[in-house]
Design an enzyme around this catalytic site. Structure first.
Site, mmCIF file in Angstrom:
data_model
loop_
_atom_site.group_PDB
_atom_site.id
_atom_site.type_symbol
_atom_site.label_atom_id
_atom_site.label_comp_id
_atom_site.label_asym_id
_atom_site.label_seq_id
_atom_site.Cartn_x
_atom_site.Cartn_y
_atom_site.Cartn_z
ATOM 1 N N GLY A 52 0.824 -1.211 0.000
ATOM 2 C CA GLY A 52 0.000 0.000 0.000
ATOM 3 C C GLY A 52 0.852 1.253 0.000
ATOM 4 O O GLY A 52 1.581 1.526 0.954
ATOM 5 N N SER A 55 -0.637 7.367 2.261
ATOM 6 C CA SER A 55 0.007 8.246 3.242
ATOM 7 C C SER A 55 0.878 7.462 4.214
ATOM 8 O O SER A 55 2.062 7.789 4.424
ATOM 9 C CB SER A 55 -1.052 8.993 4.049
ATOM 10 O OG SER A 55 -1.998 9.572 3.202
ATOM 11 N N GLY A 57 1.839 4.086 4.220
ATOM 12 C CA GLY A 57 2.816 3.174 3.619
ATOM 13 C C GLY A 57 4.034 3.921 3.107
ATOM 14 O O GLY A 57 5.184 3.505 3.348
ATOM 15 N N LYS A 78 -7.423 -0.474 -7.549
ATOM 16 C CA LYS A 78 -8.463 -1.174 -8.306
ATOM 17 C C LYS A 78 -9.465 -0.134 -8.785
ATOM 18 O O LYS A 78 -9.951 0.676 -7.986
ATOM 19 C CB LYS A 78 -9.161 -2.192 -7.410
ATOM 20 C CG LYS A 78 -8.254 -3.343 -7.044
ATOM 21 C CD LYS A 78 -8.864 -4.235 -6.000
ATOM 22 C CE LYS A 78 -7.940 -5.398 -5.730
ATOM 23 N NZ LYS A 78 -8.362 -6.184 -4.564
ATOM 24 N N CYS A 92 -5.529 10.102 0.180
ATOM 25 C CA CYS A 92 -5.423 11.521 0.518
ATOM 26 C C CYS A 92 -5.106 12.370 -0.708
ATOM 27 O O CYS A 92 -5.808 13.340 -1.012
ATOM 28 C CB CYS A 92 -4.349 11.700 1.596
ATOM 29 S SG CYS A 92 -3.901 13.398 1.903
ATOM 30 N N CYS A 97 -8.273 14.051 0.906
ATOM 31 C CA CYS A 97 -8.020 15.376 1.498
ATOM 32 C C CYS A 97 -7.720 16.458 0.458
ATOM 33 O O CYS A 97 -8.281 17.562 0.529
ATOM 34 C CB CYS A 97 -6.822 15.323 2.435
ATOM 35 S SG CYS A 97 -6.526 13.750 3.245
ATOM 36 N N LYS A 100 -10.477 17.249 -2.179
ATOM 37 C CA LYS A 100 -11.595 17.764 -1.371
ATOM 38 C C LYS A 100 -11.344 19.199 -0.932
ATOM 39 O O LYS A 100 -12.177 20.092 -1.091
ATOM 40 C CB LYS A 100 -11.790 16.824 -0.171
ATOM 41 C CG LYS A 100 -12.814 17.194 0.859
ATOM 42 C CD LYS A 100 -12.389 18.197 1.877
ATOM 43 C CE LYS A 100 -11.264 17.821 2.788
ATOM 44 N NZ LYS A 100 -11.573 16.830 3.788
ATOM 45 N N TYR A 235 -18.521 12.661 7.884
ATOM 46 C CA TYR A 235 -17.509 13.664 7.520
ATOM 47 C C TYR A 235 -17.509 13.909 5.999
ATOM 48 O O TYR A 235 -17.619 15.039 5.530
ATOM 49 C CB TYR A 235 -16.210 13.060 8.005
ATOM 50 C CG TYR A 235 -14.902 13.726 7.826
ATOM 51 C CD1 TYR A 235 -14.225 14.230 8.931
ATOM 52 C CD2 TYR A 235 -14.271 13.781 6.598
ATOM 53 C CE1 TYR A 235 -12.965 14.778 8.797
ATOM 54 C CE2 TYR A 235 -13.016 14.329 6.462
ATOM 55 C CZ TYR A 235 -12.364 14.828 7.556
ATOM 56 O OH TYR A 235 -11.118 15.365 7.430
ATOM 57 N N GLU A 239 -19.070 17.185 3.847
ATOM 58 C CA GLU A 239 -18.087 18.008 3.119
ATOM 59 C C GLU A 239 -18.456 18.104 1.633
ATOM 60 O O GLU A 239 -18.446 19.190 1.044
ATOM 61 C CB GLU A 239 -16.684 17.415 3.247
ATOM 62 C CG GLU A 239 -16.084 17.584 4.623
ATOM 63 C CD GLU A 239 -14.635 17.123 4.711
ATOM 64 O OE1 GLU A 239 -13.920 17.593 5.601
ATOM 65 O OE2 GLU A 239 -14.201 16.284 3.880
ATOM 66 N N ARG A 256 -29.269 8.910 7.999
ATOM 67 C CA ARG A 256 -29.931 7.725 8.546
ATOM 68 C C ARG A 256 -30.250 7.895 10.029
ATOM 69 O O ARG A 256 -31.357 7.633 10.465
ATOM 70 C CB ARG A 256 -29.026 6.504 8.354
ATOM 71 C CG ARG A 256 -29.607 5.244 8.927
ATOM 72 C CD ARG A 256 -28.871 4.019 8.489
ATOM 73 N NE ARG A 256 -27.508 3.944 9.019
ATOM 74 C CZ ARG A 256 -26.688 2.916 8.816
ATOM 75 N NH1 ARG A 256 -27.095 1.916 8.069
ATOM 76 N NH2 ARG A 256 -25.476 2.910 9.320
ATOM 77 N N HIS A 503 -5.173 39.881 18.100
ATOM 78 C CA HIS A 503 -6.358 40.624 17.696
ATOM 79 C C HIS A 503 -6.122 41.295 16.358
ATOM 80 O O HIS A 503 -5.025 41.809 16.121
ATOM 81 C CB HIS A 503 -6.662 41.673 18.769
ATOM 82 C CG HIS A 503 -7.984 42.334 18.578
ATOM 83 N ND1 HIS A 503 -9.170 41.649 18.710
ATOM 84 C CD2 HIS A 503 -8.302 43.611 18.259
ATOM 85 C CE1 HIS A 503 -10.170 42.490 18.478
ATOM 86 N NE2 HIS A 503 -9.677 43.689 18.198
ATOM 87 N N GLU A 508 -8.506 33.954 18.563
ATOM 88 C CA GLU A 508 -8.451 34.575 19.896
ATOM 89 C C GLU A 508 -9.736 34.326 20.685
ATOM 90 O O GLU A 508 -9.769 34.504 21.899
ATOM 91 C CB GLU A 508 -8.178 36.081 19.793
ATOM 92 C CG GLU A 508 -9.340 36.878 19.272
ATOM 93 C CD GLU A 508 -9.122 38.402 19.352
ATOM 94 O OE1 GLU A 508 -8.526 38.873 20.340
ATOM 95 O OE2 GLU A 508 -9.555 39.099 18.416
#
Ligand code: FAD
Ligand code: NA7
Length: 530
Positions: A52, A55, A57, A78, A92, A97, A100, A235, A239, A256, A503, A508
């Site tokens: 694999g 990330s 591996g 695959k 990723c 990631c 996305k 998640y 997104e 669901r 600020h 903050e």
């Protein structure tokens, strides 16, 4: 010592594995042509075989090679039922990631165009500004291909051998790789790391696999998704629905049970309310029953409400299943080598990344009950390499790992949800501080700040050790990262209160948080400089 790789046993071994994988057959995942290496072929030996090249591996392989180990990485993607495939680098980089975040950014920019007008930019009226899906996909895919390329160069520079083949165990220390050509090659390893990650699941309903897509297809879709049904409110579902809506496509999310199960539910509710205000539709307590392709090519999704059993349907252009992921272990032959795993999720049981078989390790999304996040896979992979090749003793700490849900209003979190803290420590022992706030950048365009919110969950007794931090607002990932480091150092509410803020920033707000839920006082926005 060179070993012989006998052709016949390899082939029969692979067939047996294929025969057990109905899922793989159904999705047409298995390469059809195959011929093993000839009887005279040598089996190359390595200190470490990594199955694999995602990330985890890659991080483990590169670190081990830097420490002097002879390493081979096998990576094979695959194709999805739709035929989507990609290069080295794993989820990723290719279908997770990175694409996305780029699409999320594209959606945020659409919103910024509106804001810009208020800041004096002479932006043409909204109707004139359009978004070009194909251009976005092209740019995203170009970036991904450049990362694939850099990854291969890096492996070569670090002297990690890369094999584009699907690996499976022949024996405890022999891994075979089925190559694209159909040839099977064998490798012997003193140690083997399983880092095969996972792939999206499809619900077992008519039409799901035939007509639906998953996140594996979305980021390279050649035509715009248009009106989309997103099944699943985890998640990934939220997104994707968020950026699709932001890009101008009608998006409906089918939930669901609850959104963002496992996350703080007050925050999850606010995330969804905010999305709804932006135009995302939600179907609550509903499951899909079937997807039917209409004569015009559009898709009718039939659903059932799990509470009152009422049914309904609507027509969509795209049906995106974001119904969780399954570890890609079904074809690895794990039973043969004594690696125990959960039959339902496919995930491997580990302790400090050690599996139940000696010298076989697992990292990343493939392991049971650990966060499915890129930095987790990377960190675990690097630490493992150090334990294996440089006498290291440090183990991966999976507690208090920060994460961010990149919904239109981002939700960053580290540590316990309010519910978990109450359950673990008891209501009387937990103090929850909360506050709404108004980001300075929202004032001029008069954007609705009603759900910009921070929450700090801590022990009630002094010095009030912080158990969890939750941030809903712009740049949540950037905000929460630093506080995650502080929590690693044992951050207390006292220390947080004594931290001088920067600020004007949104981060903050954590240093200004004073109202406890217990007090019943209004956590409304404080004035700019109070
Ligand atoms: P992967 O990266 O999945 O790599 C596994 C590799 O092994 C793949 O290339 C696979 O094809 C290959 N493989 C599988 N079987 C074999 C075999 N038998 N032989 C050879 N190769 C094989 N995480 C974050 O931290 N932040 C985010 O914002 C984020 N967003 C995400 C968004 C989406 C849409 C998705 C799907 C995931 C997201 N994640 C995010 C999760 C993150 O992508 C994963 O946690 C991470 O990629 C896991 O790394 P891994 O090395 O365990 O597996
Ligand atoms: P999650 O977080 O497991 O979410 C899956 C969602 O899909 C969740 O809302 C489920 O509802 C829902 N689901 C699952 N099966 C069905 C069926 N059959 N019908 C309807 N809805 C269903 O997975 P994600 O893919 O979003 O994220 C996985 C990880 O990837 C995440 O942790 C990130 O780190 C990256 P439920 O809550 O089970 O009722």
């Amino acid at each position: 010592m060179a070993l012989r790789c006998g052709g016949s046993w390899l082939l029969s071994g692979f067939r047996r594995v294929v025969g057990t994988s109905l899922y793989a057959q159904r999705l047409n995942f298995i390469p059809v042509r195959m011929s093993s290496s000839g009887p005279g072929d040598e089996v190359e030996e390595f200190d470490l075989i990594v199955i694999g090249g995602g990330s985890g591996g890659l991080a483990c392989a590169k670190e081990a090679a830097q420490l002097g180990a002879k390493v081979v990485v096998l990576d094979y993607v695959k194709p999805t039922p739709l035929g989507t495939k990609w290069g080295i680098g794993g989820t990723c980089v290719n279908v997770g990631c990175i694409p996305k975040k780029l699409m999320h950014q594209a959606a945020l920019l659409g919103e910024a165009i509106d804001d810009a007008r208020h800041f004096g930019w002479n932006v043409p009226e909204k109707q004139v500004i359009t978004h070009d899906w194909a251009k976005l996909v092209g740019a995203v895919q170009d970036h991904i291909k450049s990362v694939n390329w850099v990854t291969r160069v890096e492996l070569r520079d670090k002297k990690v051998k890369y094999v584009n083949g699907s690996g499976f165990f022949q024996d405890k220390n022999i891994v075979a790789a089925c190559l694209n050509s159909g040839q099977v090659k064998c490798f012997k390893g003193n140690k083997i790391v399983i880092a095969v990650g996972g792939r999206p699941r499809y619900p077992d309903i008519p039409g799901a696999v035939e007509y639906g897509i998953t996140s594996d297809d979305l980021f390279s879709l050649s035509s715009p998704p248009c009106k989309t049904m997103v099944v699943g409110a985890g998640y990934i579902g939220l997104e994707c629905a968020g950026f699709l809506n932001g890009l101008g496509y009608e998006a409906t999310v089918m939930i669901r049970s609850v959104p963002l199960r496992g996350f703080d539910q007050e925050m999850a509710r606010m995330v969804c309310e905010e999305m709804q205000e932006r135009g995302v539709k939600f179907l609550h307590t509903t499951v899909p029953e079937k997807v039917v392709k209409n004569e015009d090519g559009r898709l009718t999704v039939h659903w059932r409400n799990v509470k009152d059993s009422t049914t309904g349907c609507d027509v969509y252009d795209t049906v995106l299943f974001a119904t969780g992921r399954r570890a890609t272990t079904q074809d690895l032959n794990l039973d043969k080598v004594g690696v125990k795993y959960d039959k339902e999720s496919g995930k491997i049981y580990t302790e400090n990344e050690e599996t139940t078989a000696s010298d076989i390790f697992a990292i990343g999304d493939v392991i049971q009950d650990k966060p499915e996040l890129t930095p987790v896979a990377i960190h675990a992979g690097r630490l493992l390499a150090h334990r294996l090749y440089s006498g290291g003793s440090e183990c991966m700490d999976y507690t208090n790992v920060a994460t961010t849900v990149f919904t239109p209003l981002e939700y960053g979190t580290v540590g316990m949800s309010e519910e978990t803290a109450m359950q673990k420590c008891g209501e009387d022992n937990v103090e929850v501080y909360h506050a709404y706030y108004k980001p300075t950048e929202f004032f001029v365009p008069q954007r609705d700040p009603s759900r910009c919110f921070v929450k700090v969950v801590c022990e009630r007794c002094e010095p009030q050790k912080i158990l969890g931090m939750h941030f809903l607002g712009p740049n949540a990932g950037e905000v929460i990262q630093g506080f995650a480091a502080a929590m690693k150092c044992g951050l207390t509410y006292k220390a947080l209160k004594n931290t001088v803020g920067i600020h004007p920033t949104v981060a903050e707000e954590f240093t200004r948080i004073r109202v406890t839920k217990r007090s019943g006082l209004d956590p409304k926005p404080q004035s700019c400089c109070s």
